[in-house]
Write a protein that holds these residues in place. Structure first.
Motif, PDB file in Angstrom:
ATOM      1  N   GLN A  11      30.619  33.030  41.557  1.00 21.84           N
ATOM      2  CA  GLN A  11      31.625  31.974  41.675  1.00 21.84           C
ATOM      3  C   GLN A  11      32.368  32.059  43.008  1.00 21.84           C
ATOM      4  O   GLN A  11      32.699  31.028  43.608  1.00 21.84           O
ATOM      5  CB  GLN A  11      32.620  32.065  40.515  1.00 21.84           C
ATOM      6  CG  GLN A  11      32.043  31.732  39.163  1.00 21.84           C
ATOM      7  CD  GLN A  11      31.395  32.917  38.477  1.00 21.84           C
ATOM      8  OE1 GLN A  11      30.939  33.847  39.123  1.00 21.84           O
ATOM      9  NE2 GLN A  11      31.373  32.894  37.164  1.00 21.84           N
ATOM     10  N   VAL A  49      36.888  32.158  30.956  1.00 18.16           N
ATOM     11  CA  VAL A  49      36.537  31.162  31.976  1.00 18.16           C
ATOM     12  C   VAL A  49      37.712  30.843  32.901  1.00 18.16           C
ATOM     13  O   VAL A  49      37.560  30.882  34.137  1.00 18.16           O
ATOM     14  CB  VAL A  49      35.978  29.890  31.320  1.00 18.16           C
ATOM     15  CG1 VAL A  49      35.832  28.765  32.345  1.00 18.16           C
ATOM     16  CG2 VAL A  49      34.624  30.178  30.685  1.00 18.16           C
ATOM     17  N   THR A  70      29.919  29.567  34.588  1.00 20.20           N
ATOM     18  CA  THR A  70      30.642  30.648  33.915  1.00 20.20           C
ATOM     19  C   THR A  70      30.481  30.573  32.410  1.00 20.20           C
ATOM     20  O   THR A  70      30.343  31.598  31.738  1.00 20.20           O
ATOM     21  CB  THR A  70      32.136  30.601  34.294  1.00 20.20           C
ATOM     22  OG1 THR A  70      32.264  30.570  35.720  1.00 20.20           O
ATOM     23  CG2 THR A  70      32.866  31.816  33.752  1.00 20.20           C
ATOM     24  N   SER A  99      32.385  39.656  36.953  1.00 20.75           N
ATOM     25  CA  SER A  99      31.809  38.364  36.573  1.00 20.75           C
ATOM     26  C   SER A  99      32.105  37.254  37.564  1.00 20.75           C
ATOM     27  O   SER A  99      31.772  36.095  37.304  1.00 20.75           O
ATOM     28  CB  SER A  99      32.345  37.950  35.185  1.00 20.75           C
ATOM     29  OG  SER A  99      32.088  38.930  34.216  1.00 20.75           O
ATOM     30  N   SER A 100      32.719  37.582  38.706  1.00 21.37           N
ATOM     31  CA  SER A 100      33.182  36.543  39.627  1.00 21.37           C
ATOM     32  C   SER A 100      32.396  36.472  40.930  1.00 21.37           C
ATOM     33  O   SER A 100      32.733  35.638  41.782  1.00 21.37           O
ATOM     34  CB  SER A 100      34.669  36.764  39.961  1.00 21.37           C
ATOM     35  OG  SER A 100      35.463  36.741  38.802  1.00 21.37           O
TER      36      SER A 100
END
Length: 300
Positions: free
Chosen positions: A194, A88, A243, A190-191
């Motif tokens: 975000q 995270v 997240t 994974s971003s």
């Protein structure tokens, strides 16, 4: 006829209700029944019958079996929580850094934004299902990913450790940075969401605040910590919660629960594991949300 006027807070509350209304209706009509059934299954032994299934109430035996007897559940759950604690902060730091860069004006900015979000699209369930069905072939992207992996394996982390160590950085922080560098592809993959959220937050910051700060002689570093960071702090809370949920939704625990149900045919134990997993995630979300919300700055 008297017309009722709503206050600003009441209007915002109504907008909030309208915003969650589609999800609320979907939960009530589609997910509420399976939600309640899963609770029932977790306290029962489920046996598949010719005309459906038979339930036998066994109390807390499934929960006891998951915690005290099952050899893998506790270990996998602990590893998932530990991995979440590592991932995270990495994802958040990289997302805010990338969003800050993408928010600046330069040629090809739209293309750069699309490139950062592309791994999210390629890793989505729709793309995976289409590839499994033979509708699309992503051989090119697989070859690129393999080449990137080979290049990543050629990276010598001791060079970075030596540079950071000579700078006086604590060893624990150095290990964390090296781990982040070695897992850069996973962090980028994974971003995407975000980055978009942070980018929207950065674009909502009034430009007049930066102009005043520049007139007062503030440096870019001071402007970031005094203006940018406080203004995007509400979205930091949003991204932290997103997240955490995303990391748990695609973890080894989820796969293990699925295998317990549909491979081992132990649906009651699987339901108990799922509920314990949900409780752990909920506790983490409540604690993290409570701590971060105390530091959030809301601009009105």
């Amino acid at each position: 006829m008297i017309k009722r006027s709503f206050t600003l807070s009441q209007k915002r509350s109504l907008l909030g209700i309208l915003f969650i209304l589609p999800w609320l209706l979907g939960f009530l009509f589609l997910f509420l029944s399976p939600f309640l059934q899963s609770i029932q299954f977790s306290f029962s032994e489920l046996k598949v019958a010719p005309n459906g299934y038979d339930l036998s109430f066994i109390g807390l035996d499934n929960y006891h079996h998951a915690i005290r007897i099952d050899p893998n559940f506790n270990r996998i759950l602990t590893e998932s929580v530990t991995e979440m604690v590592y991932n995270v902060p990495m994802i958040l730091f990289f997302s805010l850094f990338a969003a800050t860069l993408l928010n600046s004006k330069f040629k090809g900015r739209a293309l750069a934004r699309a490139i950062f979000f592309l791994p999210v699209i390629l890793a989505s369930g729709a793309i995976e299902e289409a590839q499994s069905a033979g509708l699309i072939q992503l051989t090119g992207s697989s070859q690129i990913a393999q080449e990137l992996g080979e290049q990543q394996n050629g990276f010598d982390p001791m060079i970075l450790v030596s540079i950071l160590g000579n700078s006086g950085i604590p060893l624990g922080f150095i290990e964390y940075i090296v781990t982040a560098v070695n897992r850069i592809y996973e962090i980028i993959r994974s971003s995407g969401v975000q980055i978009l959220i942070f980018l929207a937050a950065l674009q909502s910051v009034p430009s007049t605040m930066y102009e005043v700060a520049k007139m007062e002689g503030a440096t870019a570093y001071e402007s970031f910590w005094k203006i940018t960071f406080p203004m995007v702090s509400p979205l930091i809370l949003t991204n932290v919660i997103y997240t955490i949920i995303d990391s748990f939704a695609d973890s080894q625990v989820t796969q293990y629960i699925y295998e317990t149900a549909f491979t081992s045919q132990n649906f009651g134990l699987s339901a108990a594991m799922a509920w314990m997993y949900t409780i752990v995630v909920s506790i983490i979300l409540v604690v993290v949300g409570f701590v971060i919300s105390k530091k959030v700055f809301y601009y009105n």
